[in-house]
Motif scaffolding. Structure first.
Motif, PDB file in Angstrom:
ATOM      1  N   GLU A   1    -104.472 -22.183  38.157  1.00  0.00           N
ATOM      2  CA  GLU A   1    -105.654 -22.514  37.220  1.00  0.00           C
ATOM      3  C   GLU A   1    -106.648 -22.739  38.056  1.00  0.00           C
ATOM      4  OE1 GLU A   1    -105.854 -26.662  35.247  1.00  0.00           O
ATOM      5  OE2 GLU A   1    -105.374 -27.022  37.047  1.00  0.00           O
ATOM      6  N   TRP A   2    -107.679 -22.267  36.611  1.00  0.00           N
ATOM      7  CA  TRP A   2    -109.171 -21.741  36.845  1.00  0.00           C
ATOM      8  C   TRP A   2    -109.651 -22.662  35.580  1.00  0.00           C
ATOM      9  CZ3 TRP A   2    -112.550 -20.660  33.034  1.00  0.00           C
ATOM     10  CH2 TRP A   2    -111.341 -20.071  31.471  1.00  0.00           C
TER      11      TRP A   2
ATOM     12  N   LYS B   1    -110.685 -25.171  30.515  1.00  0.00           N
ATOM     13  CA  LYS B   1    -109.495 -24.961  31.902  1.00  0.00           C
ATOM     14  C   LYS B   1    -108.629 -23.574  31.287  1.00  0.00           C
ATOM     15  CE  LYS B   1    -109.971 -28.908  35.148  1.00  0.00           C
ATOM     16  NZ  LYS B   1    -109.367 -29.702  35.744  1.00  0.00           N
TER      17      LYS B   1
ATOM     18  N   LEU C   1     -96.925 -23.045  32.651  1.00  0.00           N
ATOM     19  CA  LEU C   1     -97.631 -24.062  33.015  1.00  0.00           C
ATOM     20  C   LEU C   1     -98.267 -24.267  34.860  1.00  0.00           C
ATOM     21  CD1 LEU C   1     -96.439 -27.462  32.132  1.00  0.00           C
ATOM     22  CD2 LEU C   1     -97.968 -26.735  31.540  1.00  0.00           C
ATOM     23  N   PRO C   2     -99.584 -24.238  35.459  1.00  0.00           N
ATOM     24  CA  PRO C   2     -99.904 -23.583  36.442  1.00  0.00           C
ATOM     25  C   PRO C   2     -98.771 -24.194  37.811  1.00  0.00           C
ATOM     26  CG  PRO C   2    -101.625 -24.807  35.567  1.00  0.00           C
ATOM     27  CD  PRO C   2    -100.811 -24.772  34.622  1.00  0.00           C
TER      28      PRO C   2
ATOM     29  N   LYS D   1    -107.454 -13.690  34.905  1.00  0.00           N
ATOM     30  CA  LYS D   1    -106.905 -14.901  35.277  1.00  0.00           C
ATOM     31  C   LYS D   1    -106.760 -14.332  33.401  1.00  0.00           C
ATOM     32  CE  LYS D   1    -111.937 -15.880  36.198  1.00  0.00           C
ATOM     33  NZ  LYS D   1    -112.617 -16.467  36.627  1.00  0.00           N
TER      34      LYS D   1
ATOM     35  N   ILE E   1    -104.843 -20.774  32.563  1.00  0.00           N
ATOM     36  CA  ILE E   1    -104.437 -20.319  33.356  1.00  0.00           C
ATOM     37  C   ILE E   1    -104.616 -19.217  34.339  1.00  0.00           C
ATOM     38  CG2 ILE E   1    -102.364 -21.711  32.622  1.00  0.00           C
ATOM     39  CD1 ILE E   1    -101.227 -19.732  31.866  1.00  0.00           C
ATOM     40  N   SER E   2    -103.511 -18.612  35.249  1.00  0.00           N
ATOM     41  CA  SER E   2    -104.359 -17.028  35.543  1.00  0.00           C
ATOM     42  C   SER E   2    -102.746 -16.827  36.100  1.00  0.00           C
ATOM     43  CB  SER E   2    -105.480 -17.568  37.025  1.00  0.00           C
ATOM     44  OG  SER E   2    -104.208 -17.940  38.044  1.00  0.00           O
TER      45      SER E   2
END
Length: 344
Positions: A342-343, A178, A317-318, A2, A180-181
């Motif tokens: 996304e996380w 939130k 973006l995810p 992440k 992104i990973s």
């Protein structure tokens, strides 16, 4: 893994290409037209690469609501050190004001340093050895530019970029936002020995040491060896011949092609180099990240700064698949295939 936060620190002096035109005795607009760069950032008075790295890290920590005490490891991924000894990560850490004994070390693969450090960080996090890792790249390229070589004198800039990473399966981050990973699916690096001399700073190590300078002529040569030299034409021809094959082979090893890539994030080597890279890969503007005209070539910082700006602007973006790709002095090719998640 992440991304908890990322941040950049730029040189405090904005240098427009017209300034370089004047310095070189050229007509206004020549450098922008010839090298496709409008501006770049140079380190200001008192700005050093280790200090800029620490400032970028501090900004990222503030953004995440965390402190340096919350991290297990600090990796400095830079092409040129602030000094020969001690190593950069130790110097960066001392600027962060912590007395905790943290694991710090350097990764140097010149322009590909961040990509290589990303691989190292993933290995540490996936193994469970560490929960959180900081990777920072920082460069003051402007101090080593040769006015005798117009191309290298024009294209480089200074700055730093820091990323805070956490293990993907960690649910105790305590952050409400939130993010992104980056699921790093594959990495590939190849070194081409016959291209070793295409980009060099020959002096500063034990091979070309100041102790060996005995005469005024040797001193003049030593000074010249302390600045950056590049055979741009040879490098350009070499990359043009091999880059597409390198990328295709890497993607094919994962059952992919360039049609499966949502965004190519290249090293920002040069304006014309980027345009040629885009043509070689055959990707349209919407799938190719080019920020060269405003930042120039920031060596190891180019790729992480481009990632940061792309996240900031919503271009990453995810659900996307990224390709990080570039070359480094040495000479090496490098690429990373990343799936963005996304996380919460």
């Amino acid at each position: 893994m992440k991304i908890l936060a990322s941040a950049i620190e730029l040189g405090s002096t904005v240098v427009n290409s017209t300034v370089i035109d004047a310095q070189q005795g050229l007509e206004p607009g020549t450098c922008e037209k010839q090298f496709l760069i409008k501006q770049r950032y140079y380190a200001g008075e008192g700005q050093t690469s280790d200090q800029m790295a620490a400032q970028a890290i501090s900004k990222a920590l503030d953004q995440a609501g965390l402190s340096i005490e919350d991290f297990d490891c600090l990796i400095s991924a830079s092409g040129t050190p602030s000094q020969v000894l001690p190593y950069d990560a130790a110097s960066v850490y001392r600027h962060l004001g912590s007395t905790r004994r943290l694991h710090t070390f350097d990764v140097c693969m010149t322009c590909l340093s961040f990509v290589q450090a990303l691989d190292v960080a993933k290995l540490y996090l996936d193994s469970g050895r560490y929960r959180r890792i900081i990777v920072v790249s920082s460069e003051v390229a402007s101090c080593g530019l040769s006015t005798k070589q117009l191309e290298s004198a024009v294209i480089f800039g200074d700055g730093a970029a820091a990323f805070l990473f956490e293990r993907q399966d960690d649910v105790s981050h305590g952050l409400k936002a939130k993010g992104i990973s980056f699921d790093v699916k594959s990495m590939r690096f190849e070194t081409v020995a016959e291209a070793y001399d295409f980009c060099t700073i020959a002096a500063g190590g034990s091979t070309r040491h100041i102790r060996d300078v005995q005469t005024s002529e040797q001193l003049e040569q030593y000074r010249d060896d302390c600045v950056f030299h590049m055979d741009g034409k040879k490098l350009y021809r070499f990359v043009a011949k091999e880059l597409r094959g390198f990328v295709d082979d890497h993607l094919a090893s994962q059952g992919l092609s360039l049609d499966d890539i949502d965004l190519v994030v290249p090293h920002q080597a040069s304006g014309h180099g980027l345009k040629h890279c885009q043509r070689l890969l055959g990707v349209e503007d919407s799938r190719f990240l080019n920020i060269f005209e405003n930042y120039g070539n920031q060596v190891s910082v180019s790729i992480p700064l481009a990632i940061h700006k792309a996240i900031e602007s919503g271009r990453i973006l995810p659900g996307q698949r990224l390709l990080l790709v570039g070359t480094s002095a040495g000479m090496s090719y490098g690429s990373a295939i990343i799936e963005v998640g996304e996380w919460a």
